[in-house]
Design an enzyme around this catalytic site. Structure first.
Site, PDB file in Angstrom:
ATOM      1  CB  SER A  18      21.195 -45.760  25.981  1.00 36.54           C
ATOM      2  OG  SER A  18      20.793 -47.002  26.489  1.00 36.54           O
ATOM      3  CG  ASP A  63       6.263 -49.903  29.443  1.00 34.80           C
ATOM      4  OD1 ASP A  63       5.895 -49.579  28.293  1.00 34.80           O
ATOM      5  OD2 ASP A  63       6.624 -51.054  29.730  1.00 34.80           O
ATOM      6  CE1 TYR A 154      15.905 -50.336  12.457  1.00 32.48           C
ATOM      7  CE2 TYR A 154      14.269 -49.136  11.184  1.00 32.48           C
ATOM      8  CZ  TYR A 154      15.060 -49.256  12.303  1.00 32.48           C
ATOM      9  OH  TYR A 154      14.998 -48.299  13.284  1.00 32.48           O
ATOM     10  CE  LYS A 161      13.205 -46.012  14.935  1.00 34.51           C
ATOM     11  NZ  LYS A 161      13.094 -45.439  16.288  1.00 34.51           N
ATOM     12  CB  ILE A 190      25.026 -46.345  16.989  1.00 39.65           C
ATOM     13  CG1 ILE A 190      25.250 -45.113  16.108  1.00 39.65           C
ATOM     14  CG2 ILE A 190      25.869 -46.267  18.254  1.00 39.65           C
ATOM     15  CD1 ILE A 190      24.766 -43.806  16.730  1.00 39.65           C
TER      16      ILE A 190
HETATM   17  N1  LIG Z   1      21.441 -47.733  17.613  1.00 36.75           N
HETATM   18  C1  LIG Z   1      21.122 -47.443  16.364  1.00 36.75           C
HETATM   19  O1  LIG Z   1      21.759 -47.894  15.407  1.00 36.75           O
HETATM   20  C2  LIG Z   1      19.980 -46.517  16.071  1.00 36.75           C
HETATM   21  C3  LIG Z   1      19.907 -45.923  14.797  1.00 36.75           C
HETATM   22  C4  LIG Z   1      18.832 -45.085  14.523  1.00 36.75           C
HETATM   23  C5  LIG Z   1      17.870 -44.867  15.483  1.00 36.75           C
HETATM   24  N2  LIG Z   1      17.966 -45.467  16.711  1.00 36.75           N
HETATM   25  C6  LIG Z   1      16.914 -45.203  17.681  1.00 36.75           C
HETATM   26  O2  LIG Z   1      17.464 -44.615  18.830  1.00 36.75           O
HETATM   27  C7  LIG Z   1      16.555 -44.833  19.919  1.00 36.75           C
HETATM   28  C8  LIG Z   1      17.342 -45.326  21.120  1.00 36.75           C
HETATM   29  O3  LIG Z   1      17.849 -46.623  20.866  1.00 36.75           O
HETATM   30  P1  LIG Z   1      19.327 -47.077  21.240  1.00 36.75           P
HETATM   31  O4  LIG Z   1      19.972 -47.529  19.991  1.00 36.75           O
HETATM   32  O5  LIG Z   1      19.975 -46.063  22.102  1.00 36.75           O
HETATM   33  O6  LIG Z   1      19.063 -48.426  22.061  1.00 36.75           O
HETATM   34  P2  LIG Z   1      18.805 -48.700  23.629  1.00 36.75           P
HETATM   35  O7  LIG Z   1      18.434 -50.138  23.693  1.00 36.75           O
HETATM   36  O8  LIG Z   1      19.928 -48.259  24.433  1.00 36.75           O
HETATM   37  O9  LIG Z   1      17.556 -47.780  23.932  1.00 36.75           O
HETATM   38  C9  LIG Z   1      16.242 -48.154  23.574  1.00 36.75           C
HETATM   39  C10 LIG Z   1      15.359 -47.744  24.723  1.00 36.75           C
HETATM   40  O10 LIG Z   1      13.984 -48.011  24.383  1.00 36.75           O
HETATM   41  C11 LIG Z   1      13.353 -48.284  25.603  1.00 36.75           C
HETATM   42  N3  LIG Z   1      12.037 -48.904  25.408  1.00 36.75           N
HETATM   43  C12 LIG Z   1      11.728 -50.052  24.740  1.00 36.75           C
HETATM   44  N4  LIG Z   1      10.408 -50.314  24.892  1.00 36.75           N
HETATM   45  C13 LIG Z   1       9.897 -49.316  25.655  1.00 36.75           C
HETATM   46  C14 LIG Z   1       8.604 -49.032  26.190  1.00 36.75           C
HETATM   47  N5  LIG Z   1       7.559 -49.855  26.001  1.00 36.75           N
HETATM   48  N6  LIG Z   1       8.452 -47.920  26.934  1.00 36.75           N
HETATM   49  C15 LIG Z   1       9.484 -47.095  27.184  1.00 36.75           C
HETATM   50  N7  LIG Z   1      10.741 -47.311  26.740  1.00 36.75           N
HETATM   51  C16 LIG Z   1      10.933 -48.413  25.984  1.00 36.75           C
HETATM   52  C17 LIG Z   1      14.322 -49.237  26.301  1.00 36.75           C
HETATM   53  O11 LIG Z   1      14.057 -49.314  27.678  1.00 36.75           O
HETATM   54  C18 LIG Z   1      15.639 -48.545  25.991  1.00 36.75           C
HETATM   55  O12 LIG Z   1      16.016 -47.655  27.036  1.00 36.75           O
HETATM   56  C19 LIG Z   1      15.502 -45.805  19.392  1.00 36.75           C
HETATM   57  O13 LIG Z   1      14.372 -45.070  18.966  1.00 36.75           O
HETATM   58  C20 LIG Z   1      16.190 -46.431  18.202  1.00 36.75           C
HETATM   59  O14 LIG Z   1      15.285 -46.946  17.241  1.00 36.75           O
HETATM   60  C21 LIG Z   1      18.999 -46.281  17.018  1.00 36.75           C
END
Ligand SMILES: NC(=O)c1ccc[n+]([C@@H]2O[C@H](COP(=O)([O-])OP(=O)(O)OC[C@H]3O[C@@H](n4cnc5c(N)ncnc54)[C@H](O)[C@@H]3O)[C@@H](O)[C@H]2O)c1
Length: 254
Positions: A18, A63, A154, A161, A190
């Site tokens: 994460s 949550d 997306y 977003k 990522i």
């Molecule tokens: N991985 C990528 O490529 C990327 C790129 C840009 C932005 N992001 C953003 O980074 C952030 C983290 O994502 P990540 O890639 O680390 O993935 P991840 O799956 O590790 O983390 C996503 C988190 O969102 C939480 N979540 C989902 N629904 C929820 C809810 N109802 N209440 C509380 N928490 C909730 C999940 O429990 C999880 O811990 C997100 O906002 C994602 O959109 C990710």
């Protein structure tokens, strides 16, 4: 030790991949006490395994879809930390079918769900935590380039977003009177659990690494470094911004 004496929250973390976990670890390395969030009991167990035996970490459960959980979080934070110096929103959700097909097919409830969990949640979180967010604190959310460009696969998450980034600017206005800064970090793709919901992720990652000005892989650590800067007092003049961590990919045309 840029964050010596600071306390804050990273919400939420699923596993060691994460983005939030990399941010939590980096903040901790820089001297901060970090409350790491999990969405439910099962994930809390995973977070507890990650922090086991490591000083200056705590776990919280929330949550974002439930106001009573946001209020319970505030009370727990007040009891454990008093006030916090940073809050990092690192969570998003959309139905898998709304990421798989044509955007035009997005259902009403799928649209509302993505907006609620991925965008409105930042507003609700800030409102609930406002009494425990210290003056001059730093609030951050994670966005993605799909907010302003139509990135295949997306879909509704791009719309969410866009709402998240706009919310950051309005929140920066509301909270700025207390010196609280609100910014968006926008990582490139990522490989994480959430990202794997997006079709063609591997190709996306390869394309971005090949074409970006820096032409090299980036990941959670690069995002974490930028977050440490945005939490720290070094960025005290920065608010309402979108800071890209994508090797500069957002700046190129073709
Ligand atoms: N991985 C990528 O490529 C990327 C790129 C840009 C932005 N992001 C953003 O980074 C952030 C983290 O994502 P990540 O890639 O680390 O993935 P991840 O799956 O590790 O983390 C996503 C988190 O969102 C939480 N979540 C989902 N629904 C929820 C809810 N109802 N209440 C509380 N928490 C909730 C999940 O429990 C999880 O811990 C997100 O906002 C994602 O959109 C990710």
């Amino acid at each position: 030790m840029l964050l010596e004496g600071k306390k804050g929250l990273v919400l939420n973390v699923t596993n060691k991949h994460s983005i939030g976990w990399a941010v939590a670890e980096a903040a901790n390395r820089h001297g901060a006490r970090v409350g790491v969030g999990a969405q439910n009991e099962k994930l809390k167990g995973k977070v507890e395994e990650l922090i086991e035996g490591r000083p200056n970490f705590d776990t919280f459960m929330v949550d974002f879809a439930f106001d009573d959980q946001l209020e319970a979080l505030r009370d727990e934070v007040a009891a454990k930390y008093g006030m916090v110096d940073f809050v990092i929103h690192s969570a998003a959700y959309a139905k898998r079918e709304d990421l798989a097909g044509r955007f035009i097919e997005t259902s009403r409830d799928g649209f509302q769900l993505a907006m609620d969990v991925s965008a409105y949640s930042l507003v609700a979180l800030c409102r609930a935590l406002e009494p425990v967010i210290a003056d001059d604190a730093s609030v951050m959310a994670m966005s993605y380039l799909g907010s302003t460009r139509a990135v295949p696969g997306y879909n509704v998450m791009g719309v969410a977003k866009a709402a998240l980034e706009s919310s950051v600017r309005y929140l920066a206005g509301d909270l700025g009177v207390r010196g609280i800064r609100v910014n968006t970090v926008s990582p490139g793709p990522i490989n994480t659990v959430a990202a794997r919901g997006v079709r063609g992720l591997t190709e996306m990652i390869e394309t971005v690494h090949e074409r970006s000005p820096l032409k090299r892989p980036f990941g959670q650590e690069e995002v974490a470094g930028t977050c440490v800067y945005l939490i720290s007092d070094l960025s005290r003049g920065v608010t309402g911004q979108i800071v890209f961590v994508d090797d500069g990919y957002n700046t190129i045309g073709i």
